[in-house]
Write an enzyme that holds these catalytic residues in place. Sequence first.
Site, short mmCIF file in Angstrom:
data_model
loop_
_atom_site.label_atom_id
_atom_site.label_comp_id
_atom_site.label_asym_id
_atom_site.label_seq_id
_atom_site.Cartn_x
_atom_site.Cartn_y
_atom_site.Cartn_z
N THR A 169 0.84 -1.18 0.00
CA THR A 169 0.00 0.00 0.00
C THR A 169 0.89 1.24 0.00
O THR A 169 1.92 1.28 0.67
CB THR A 169 -0.95 0.02 1.22
OG1 THR A 169 -1.78 1.19 1.16
CG2 THR A 169 -0.19 0.00 2.53
N HIS A 174 2.72 -11.32 14.49
CA HIS A 174 3.80 -11.85 15.32
C HIS A 174 3.57 -13.31 15.70
O HIS A 174 4.48 -14.00 16.17
CB HIS A 174 3.95 -10.99 16.58
CG HIS A 174 5.31 -11.03 17.18
ND1 HIS A 174 6.36 -11.74 16.63
CD2 HIS A 174 5.82 -10.42 18.29
CE1 HIS A 174 7.44 -11.59 17.37
NE2 HIS A 174 7.13 -10.79 18.39
#
Length: 409
Positions: free
Chosen positions: A328, A380
Amino acid sequence: MADIIVPELAESITEGTIAQWLKQPGDTVEKGEFIVELETDKVNVEVISEEAGVVSELLAAEGDTVQVGQVIAVVGAGSGSTASAPAAQSEAKEEVKAPEAPKAAPVAEETGAEQDRTIASPAARKLAREKGINLSEISPVDPMGRVRVQDVSAHGSAKAPAKAASAPAASAPKEDDGRTTREKMSRRRQTIATRLLEVRQSTAMLTTFNEIDMTNVMALRSRKKDQFFDQNDVRLGFMSFFTKAVVAALKKYPYVNSQIDGTDIVKNNFYDIGIAVSTEGGLVVPIVRDADRKNFAEIEGNIGELAKKARDNKLALSDMSGGSFTITNGGVFGSLLSTPILNGTQVGILGMHTIQKRPIAVGNEIEIRPMMYVALSYDHRVIDGKDSVGFLKTVKELLENPEDLLLNS
């Protein structure tokens, strides 16, 4: 007689919103002709009529939520008017529904001509008949003067003595005093909001940052852009460089190109890169398929085609499904630094930003260089700090040495 049914849209889409009726009661429709436009979570879909005839009834109003398989209109036999004047639409609607219509209150009977001249959605007209409300007395919110269901409901509530008596003297600010403007969120905007919130709540999202010296990429692009355009009939932008760098980094750090499925990690052996595109309806992410197999010209061509389709609201569901990683670019709006949010089930997204000249230490000297901050947001649960930092560092090194990028592609 044939029913117009909300078709199967996609595996994950079960409902949509009536964005616009392209035909009205009394209009002639040919077999295969578009009759209604549906707004879904991702794209707008035009639905065709499977039979030729005359639209006899609309069973849902613009703005209504409808389910896959739901009957939303009826096409009957015969021929009608192809004009879509509001008065003609209203008259056709009343003729079809007259046998079933309940007796209206005297005020509605006395002013039937006025009601016919009023522009109203089919659902609003039906509700007004049931409540005995004269449509010509209603003040619609729509600036075009079209009466909708909510206008009829609000009018009925305002006339109810009990509700009026219980209303507090000082209620919410009136919208017509200019202090506030209320706007209903589009279905796509609602979906974007819901999914972004789900991502934040269901992932262990972190972001790591780095900066890229764009000097060499900009110099290479400046030298080659005219030759590139002459040979490929497409302009050489920065996005193809970033796409190629991302693919190389994904190959080096495959967990960034994966997703979670229950207790499994599914590593993707393909490189379908989503390119976020801003449209009036919200952000969409069309996919450049098999970016590892495409050269710079093919990538630039794909991105240009997909961006145009997005702006013209012509993207198909197949254009946006199945991406493995997203890029993006907030820099096109002037963003200097941001934290992008993960896209769907993907575990990584790269955020580009505006190029800004800054003083940078080069050896023992200070030089003014065109610099770009980049951000990698990642899940994560799948990606550790080592892989996330290494991934972003690889992207940085390749873009600062674009000759290496050309060799790797």
